[in-house]
Motif scaffolding. Structure first.
Motif, PDB file in Angstrom:
ATOM      1  N   TRP A   8       1.085  -1.389   0.203  1.00  0.00           N
ATOM      2  CA  TRP A   8      -0.026   0.284   0.300  1.00  0.00           C
ATOM      3  C   TRP A   8       1.410   1.092   0.063  1.00  0.00           C
ATOM      4  O   TRP A   8       0.344   2.302  -0.801  1.00  0.00           O
ATOM      5  N   LEU A   9       2.079   1.202   0.818  1.00  0.00           N
ATOM      6  CA  LEU A   9       2.681   2.414   0.640  1.00  0.00           C
ATOM      7  C   LEU A   9       4.578   2.643   0.085  1.00  0.00           C
ATOM      8  O   LEU A   9       5.202   2.216   0.288  1.00  0.00           O
ATOM      9  N   LYS A  10       3.614   2.216  -1.418  1.00  0.00           N
ATOM     10  CA  LYS A  10       4.244   1.990  -2.622  1.00  0.00           C
ATOM     11  C   LYS A  10       6.154   2.787  -2.716  1.00  0.00           C
ATOM     12  O   LYS A  10       5.290   3.745  -2.094  1.00  0.00           O
ATOM     13  N   PHE A  11       6.956   2.349  -1.544  1.00  0.00           N
ATOM     14  CA  PHE A  11       8.330   3.153  -2.705  1.00  0.00           C
ATOM     15  C   PHE A  11       9.627   2.811  -3.165  1.00  0.00           C
ATOM     16  O   PHE A  11      10.060   1.440  -2.151  1.00  0.00           O
TER      17      PHE A  11
ATOM     18  N   HIS B 166      -0.838   7.862  -9.915  1.00  0.00           N
ATOM     19  CA  HIS B 166      -0.272   7.915  -8.371  1.00  0.00           C
ATOM     20  C   HIS B 166       0.252   8.873  -6.892  1.00  0.00           C
ATOM     21  O   HIS B 166       1.377   9.414  -7.393  1.00  0.00           O
TER      22      HIS B 166
ATOM     23  N   VAL C 266       0.653  11.630  -4.851  1.00  0.00           N
ATOM     24  CA  VAL C 266       2.318  11.166  -3.493  1.00  0.00           C
ATOM     25  C   VAL C 266       1.319  10.756  -2.627  1.00  0.00           C
ATOM     26  O   VAL C 266       0.430  11.458  -2.293  1.00  0.00           O
ATOM     27  N   HIS C 267       1.612   9.967  -1.599  1.00  0.00           N
ATOM     28  CA  HIS C 267       1.192   9.206  -0.604  1.00  0.00           C
ATOM     29  C   HIS C 267       1.012  10.190   0.672  1.00  0.00           C
ATOM     30  O   HIS C 267       1.795  11.810   0.734  1.00  0.00           O
ATOM     31  N   PHE C 268       0.151  10.604   1.368  1.00  0.00           N
ATOM     32  CA  PHE C 268      -0.376  11.706   2.890  1.00  0.00           C
ATOM     33  C   PHE C 268       0.000  13.101   2.055  1.00  0.00           C
ATOM     34  O   PHE C 268      -0.060  13.592   3.250  1.00  0.00           O
TER      35      PHE C 268
END
Length: 465
Positions: A134-137, A303, A305-307
């Motif tokens: 889920w937190l693709k990095f 995609h 950006v997370h957060f």
């Protein structure tokens, strides 16, 4: 044979894990000594020799924590103390790698079989962390440390990483010839990559481009800078992501100014803006492409950006039909992952222009690391790529991942260059993207076998035959 004596104190193994993690991180910008990734991985494999269970987990976790805390120290600029929790989450993946390494050693897997398992084990956890979790990095992968090379158009960045780890695992087992041969394959692939010739002005497939790198300018500033952009005869102009941080088509006056600019200069323009829906309650982060005839198309960032409040995620990755052929316009974070650029290329994209937003407060370290991922995507798919960012790094990248033009971090200015439309597809774009899936399938089968209760001799258990 093991390189570290079996009686080595556990504390020294933990120290080696941390030190090798720090060394691994130095393979990436701002230091960027690429081949430090090899001793970085080797140190972890040596520290793990003969260890299993909680000890293996601890070694892998501390190694990962050192990698991400050192390599991604700039996350502190974004999230302050919460960055520590992100580093902890990312460190879970090398910890799981270490756990299964211990199981394989406990089950008696040795030699070449152990090296092959190590490669599959590493490659799979790296791929899960980068593309599936889920937190693709995808930052700080082994393959991205190696950089553009001849293997990328065949097996991609995750395949390169697995190959490097395979050779490193052989070295850790003192299989010097096998490890040396593996490294020779990677080194040879790096040496065969050559800079493409500059596109010729008389080539009908050549497109001249210019980009405006700036973070704090208004639309009027961008319009003025574009009107004075040199050299004359530019075909295509790119502005960064969020160059116009609202729905420009909802502002008739400003939208007309942009279209008038394209008519006056006879250019195609791609820039970052927004599209609002449902009365403004829903918005999308898009790259909008315009020419003298009006809007040619848009790409909705796949995609976010997370957060961050980065708009609703898009679901398609298709090129835009322009006067200069089919152009892929992925937005920033889209290029961190392998899928968007590959899908656009397979759908006919002949070159790429990429609006990017890398804020000044994220530091030059972040900018330089991010710039490397664009080079990987260009090389995997064999396409020219023009990257235009807010505060760096803007680049002109050829199909081998070599940089032909660059405007560094933390400066404002313009970047101009030429690209060439390409139509051939690399093996990676066609089938090579399946490499990490094959590696993952192999690893999952191995994990299941390692977790399956080991059969014991009934006589040892005192059970009558």
């Amino acid at each position: 044979m093991e390189l570290l004596p079996a009686r080595t104190p556990f504390a020294l193994r933990l120290l080696l894990a941390v030190a090798s993690g720090g060394i691994y991180a130095l393979a990436y910008p701002p230091v960027g000594w690429r081949w430090l990734v090899l001793p970085g991985v080797l140190g972890l494999l040596i520290a793990l020799q003969g260890q299993r269970g909680s000890k293996a987990l601890a070694i892998g976790f501390l190694h990962g924590l050192a990698v991400f805390a050192v390599g991604l120290s700039w996350l502190y600029e974004l999230f302050a103390v919460w960055a520590f929790f992100l580093w902890v989450v990312l460190a879970v993946f090398p910890s799981m790698f270490a756990h299964f390494q211990g199981l394989a050693s406990q089950r008696g897997v040795k030699g070449w079989h152990f090296a092959a398992f190590t490669a599959a084990n590493w490659g799979s956890w790296e791929y899960i962390r980068s593309e599936l979790f889920w937190l693709k990095f995808p930052w700080l992968s082994v393959g991205s440390a190696i950089g553009p090379n001849g293997w990328l158009p065949w097996i991609g960045v995750y395949g390169v990483g697995a190959l490097v780890v395979f050779g490193t695992a052989l070295i850790s087992l003192r299989h010097w010839k096998g490890g040396g041969a593996s490294f020779a394959l990677v080194l040879g692939a790096c040496l065969v990559v050559s800079r493409h010739a500059e596109p010729r002005d008389d080539d009908p497939a050549t497109v001249k481009l210019g980009g405006i790198q700036g973070e704090e300018g208004t639309l009027q500033d961008l319009l003025a800078a574009t009107r004075t952009l040199l050299p004359e005869g530019l075909h295509y102009v790119v502005w960064p992501e969020y160059a116009v941080p609202y729905d420009i088509r909802a502002n008739v006056k400003e939208w007309n100014l942009v279209q008038q600019l394209c008519r006056d200069r006879d250019i195609t323009l791609t820039f970052g803006t927004q599209r609002h829906e449902a009365g403004g309650e829903v918005w999308r982060n898009i790259a909008l492409t315009v020419d003298p005839s009006g809007a040619r198309g848009e790409h909705n960032k796949v995609h976010p950006v997370h957060f961050f409040n980065d708009g609703v995620a898009g679901t398609t990755a298709l090129p835009i039909e322009t006067r200069h052929g089919k152009v892929g316009t992925p937005v920033c974070f889209d290029c961190d992952y392998e899928g968007v650029v590959r899908h656009m290329t397979a759908a006919g994209a002949e070159m790429f222009v990429v609006p990017v937003m890398d804020a000044k407060r994220w530091t030059a370290r972040q900018h330089d690391q991010h710039a490397e991922l664009m080079r990987i995507r260009a090389c995997e798919n064999g396409r020219w790529m023009f990257v235009c960012t807010t505060s760096g790094v803007s680049q002109v990248i050829d199909p081998s991942g070599m940089v032909h033009g660059r405007l560094g971090a933390m400066v404002e200015g313009v970047l101009t260059g030429s690209m060439r439309r390409e139509s051939g597809l690399t093996f990676y774009t066609r089938l090579g993207w399946l490499t990490p899936w094959l590696v993952l399938g192999t690893a999952i089968a191995s994990w299941i076998l390692l977790l399956w209760p080991k059969r014991r001799d009934k006589a040892e258990e005192g059970v009558p035959a």
